[in-house]
Design an enzyme around this catalytic site. Structure first.
Site, mmCIF file in Angstrom:
data_model
loop_
_atom_site.group_PDB
_atom_site.id
_atom_site.type_symbol
_atom_site.label_atom_id
_atom_site.label_comp_id
_atom_site.label_asym_id
_atom_site.label_seq_id
_atom_site.Cartn_x
_atom_site.Cartn_y
_atom_site.Cartn_z
ATOM 1 N N HIS A 1 0.892 -1.170 0.000
ATOM 2 C CA HIS A 1 0.000 0.000 0.000
ATOM 3 C C HIS A 1 0.926 1.213 0.000
ATOM 4 O O HIS A 1 1.578 1.481 1.000
ATOM 5 C CB HIS A 1 -0.865 -0.079 1.266
ATOM 6 C CG HIS A 1 -1.555 1.184 1.673
ATOM 7 N ND1 HIS A 1 -2.921 1.250 1.799
ATOM 8 C CD2 HIS A 1 -1.103 2.413 2.005
ATOM 9 C CE1 HIS A 1 -3.266 2.474 2.189
ATOM 10 N NE2 HIS A 1 -2.181 3.200 2.330
ATOM 11 N N ASP B 1 -10.464 -3.557 -3.893
ATOM 12 C CA ASP B 1 -10.210 -2.972 -2.565
ATOM 13 C C ASP B 1 -11.521 -2.891 -1.781
ATOM 14 O O ASP B 1 -11.772 -1.929 -1.049
ATOM 15 C CB ASP B 1 -9.548 -1.591 -2.685
ATOM 16 C CG ASP B 1 -8.951 -1.120 -1.361
ATOM 17 O OD1 ASP B 1 -8.945 -1.903 -0.387
ATOM 18 O OD2 ASP B 1 -8.485 0.037 -1.300
ATOM 19 N N HIS C 1 -17.744 -1.001 5.554
ATOM 20 C CA HIS C 1 -17.805 -0.244 6.805
ATOM 21 C C HIS C 1 -19.255 -0.145 7.240
ATOM 22 O O HIS C 1 -20.158 -0.033 6.420
ATOM 23 C CB HIS C 1 -17.232 1.169 6.640
ATOM 24 C CG HIS C 1 -15.758 1.192 6.476
ATOM 25 N ND1 HIS C 1 -14.893 0.851 7.498
ATOM 26 C CD2 HIS C 1 -14.977 1.489 5.424
ATOM 27 C CE1 HIS C 1 -13.643 0.956 7.064
ATOM 28 N NE2 HIS C 1 -13.665 1.332 5.809
#
Lengths: 320, 429
Positions: free
Chosen positions: B181, B307, B311
């Protein structure tokens, strides 16, 4: 009732020149209210306004509170410390709970950009942004505009340089939008570390040195340098800042014309502005504060659905 | 398991560069034959897939499944279900779980949970460093032995250049990529969106493109130094694309991925402070988006990876600065690829499927990404012409954080098979 401003006042970016002009014009009759011995009109009688301040503020909070009281609204102040906010309540829950008590307006100050809009989208009450993060502080810009208009009689064609920490400043953003929309020219001046990269795209002129700003401008709006900017590595020291970017009387003496000096406060005397400039004959720093109350009265009045023609009835009518 | 024949579809196999109408016959979970007038067994089912595309199941080398630790956001079962509904037959799960997937027991747990879920294959990615703290190397050998296919500290960069160097060197023993990353944390600190004219207008602190590019450059230099395989996660800037292109020209073992949101959206999408447009790396500018698209076309960026970052609703329903980064992506990836890359004529449909199945398999050394005779029957069947409207409440992920809600996308996944098992059927799951 829909106001000519819409439900909320979040920022000046989304407003038309006419809407901004309307707020300034509506502020004019309200100026006089504060000069009366009985400083009250009944325009917002029966309205309930919550001042929701998640960030410390003296000037803005008191200014709003005076504006509300002089319009006869009922007001409640909520500060983040000592309230449910400090117990971890979310912004949206705080707002919904307040609204459940049937309020009409919320004046909100928050340390994060977008907080005012976030609130406005989630409650029915009118929301007035009293400063959200680095985004906008519309009533501050309006009072700056009003003060400039008082002094120059016009805004169109005026050259205003916004000096200092533009990067972190909501005052700067609201001023840029307001001034540009009303036909003024805007310069920004400060260390490159404190100017947003590519800010020219907004239509402003970047003035690399404070001397350039002084030579170019009709008025300087001098931003406060937050002391924590040194830890952030943006400026090496306050002394150096004053030496390179401070507005001093020596520098102003070399200006081709008398410059009107504005500062949104609170000032760091001897850092971004020297005392003899702040207290000098061309400073309009205190008139700014006076105009702040009138502008906020105008904003609250208009959002509540008030007609511009009725802004402030003559003295006598309100004393019952 | 009964054999079955997928009859009359457009069969696209990027691994063999084939594209044409044919029947696909699956026996014992493997591809038995592809052709016309295939003689099938008496017990075989025939599924009419006329007008549909039959392709190797999609493979996503970058997802966050949140289990263990944040099962309120996603579980391995719900993530694997969301995957097959999006046409994916295999996904690689990032190790930023709680606890971190940095040991063989943790890897084994993910493998077991995915077997129980019996949807998409789930390949765990182990941590580069213990606890993803960036200090001490995790036991790559044990991770790989338990089923890990790569290592990454994703969520964070590998900050220490020394650790990145040793990781790249040590990973060579096992033939696995080190997925990084790329973010210079000091430059990105405090930022919540791309640094540009939109962040200036919105008063949000920006993350400059340089924060990504500095780490991309470092990782490429270390790949050259070590000869190791570095895989660059979620590339988002034009500058990164330029760096990767040069590295590939030099023949370095550098591979890269891009996420659908980075080829679909720009920082303008953040206007209005929609926290579903907040991700890291952030949505960039039009020239960056265009560079990502071109890089997917010419192969500079090898693969599309979502990705996928679930949430909870509450976490996103707050001030922009406070909201977590990331969006879900498994069920919208194919549609976005079709709408943004194929429909404008930039990529052919076989090229899109290559970047979403064959290349991911190659880059991470996974099975799949092919319809070769004898290969496991990991297959997606979708209708490329039919359009649907994204409604996150109807999705299979536990979370709903997507900026694409309400948008119309082409490409309806109708069937997904893993090892010849029907793991998804549109409308019946």
């Amino acid at each position: 009732m829909t106001s000519p401003l819409g439900k909320d006042l979040i920022g000046l970016e989304s407003l038309t020149p006419e809407q901004i002009q309307l707020m300034l014009d509506t502020a004019e009759p309200f100026k006089e209210v504060s000069e009366r011995s009985i400083k009250k009109v009944p325009a917002l009688r029966g309205k309930t306004i919550v001042n929701l301040f998640f960030e410390p503020s003296t000037r803005t909070r008191i200014s709003f509170e005076f504006a509300e009281k002089r319009l006869s609204a009922d007001t409640v102040n909520v500060a983040s410390t000592g309230s449910s906010v400090s117990k971890g309540e979310t912004l949206v829950d705080t707002a919904r709970n307040l609204e459940a008590m049937r309020i009409d307006m919320v004046v909100v100050r928050h340390s994060m950009s977008g907080a005012a809009q976030f609130l406005a989208e989630r409650i029915r009450s009118n929301v007035v942004n009293a400063g959200d993060g680095k985004h906008e502080h519309p009533t501050q810009a309006l009072l700056d505009l009003l003060t400039l208009r008082d002094r120059f009689g016009r805004l169109e064609g005026l050259k205003v340089a916004i000096c200092g920490d533009v990067l972190h400043s909501r005052v700067a953003r609201s001023n840029i939008w307001g001034l540009l929309k009303l036909g003024a020219q805007v310069g920004v001046c400060g260390p490159p570390t404190l100017l947003p990269r590519g800010i020219e795209a907004l239509g402003v002129t970047v003035l690399p040195r404070i001397e350039d700003a002084i030579e170019w401008a009709d008025a300087l709006n001098i931003l406060r340098l937050q002391l924590e900017r040194m830890q952030g590595g943006f400026v090496p020291s306050l002394r150096e800042y004053n030496r390179v970017f401070g507005v001093t009387s020596e520098r102003l003496d070399r200006a081709p014309r008398d410059l009107v000096i504005l500062h949104p406060g609170p000032m760091n005397r001897g850092v971004e502005i020297d005392s003899d400039v702040a207290d000098g004959p061309h400073s309009v720093i205190l008139p700014q504060v006076t105009n702040g109350v009138a502008v906020r009265m105008a904003v609250l009045y208009l959002l509540a659905g008030g007609s511009p023609d009725w802004a402030a009835p003559p003295a006598g009518e309100e004393t019952r | 398991m009964r054999p079955f024949l997928l009859k009359g579809g457009r069969v696209i196999d990027p691994s063999r560069l084939t594209d044409g109408v044919a029947d696909v016959y699956v026996v014992d979970g493997k591809i038995e034959s592809i052709g016309h007038n295939i003689e099938v067994g008496l017990d075989a089912d025939t599924i009419d897939v006329t007008g549909r595309v039959v392709a190797p199941g999609l493979i996503d080398v970058h997802v966050h499944l949140r289990e263990p630790g944040q099962e309120d956001q996603e579980t391995i079962a719900t993530g694997a279900m969301s995957a097959v509904a999006g046409g994916f037959t295999a996904i690689c799960s990032m190790p930023n779980t709680d606890p971190v997937t940095d040991n063989q027991a943790a890897v084994g747990f993910i493998v077991r949970q995915s077997i129980r879920a019996a949807k998409a294959r789930v390949y765990p990615i182990g941590a580069v460093s213990l606890g993803q703290r960036g200090e001490q190397l995790a036991e790559f050998g044990e991770l790989v032995g338990a089923g890990a296919v790569a290592v990454s500290d994703d969520g964070h960069p590998v900050v220490s250049s020394h650790l990145m160097r040793t990781a790249l060197e040590y990973a060579k023993v096992f033939g696995i990529p080190v997925a990084d990353h790329c973010e210079d944390m000091a430059l990105a600190k405090g930022g919540s969106m791309h640094e540009g004219i939109v962040s200036t207008r919105m008063g949000l602190q920006g993350i400059p493109s340089a924060a990504e590019e500095i780490m991309v450059a470092r990782d490429i230099i270390l790949a050259e130094l070590t000869g190791g395989h570095v895989h660059l996660c979620h590339m988002s800037t034009r500058g990164s694309v330029d760096l990767i292109r040069r590295a590939k020209d030099k023949g370095l073992r550098v591979t890269a991925e891009a996420a659908p949101h980075h080829f679909s959206l720009t920082h303008d999408r953040v206007l209005g402070y929609d926290t579903n447009a907040k991700m890291n790396p952030p949505l960039r500018e039009e020239e960056d988006r265009e560079a990502i698209r071109q890089a997917l076309k010419d192969g500079t960026i090898d693969v599309i990876a979502t990705d996928h970052a679930p949430h909870h609703y509450d976490a996103k329903e707050r001030e922009f600065d406070e909201a977590p980064n990331g969006i879900i992506g498994l069920e919208t990836a194919l549609g976005l690829g079709l709408r943004e890359l194929v429909e404008p004529g930039l990529l052919s449909l076989p090229e899109l499927l290559d970047r979403m199945s064959t290349q991911p398999a190659r880059v991470f050394n996974l099975s799949g990404g092919t319809l070769a005779i004898g290969a496991p029957a990991d297959i997606v069947v979708f209708d490329p012409a039919r359009r649907w409207t994204v409604d996150p409440t109807l999705g299979f992920s536990k979370s709903r954080n997507t900026p694409f809600a309400g948008e119309e996308l082409p490409g309806v996944v109708e069937w997904t098979f893993v090892d010849g098992r029907r793991v998804y059927r549109k409308g019946s799951s």
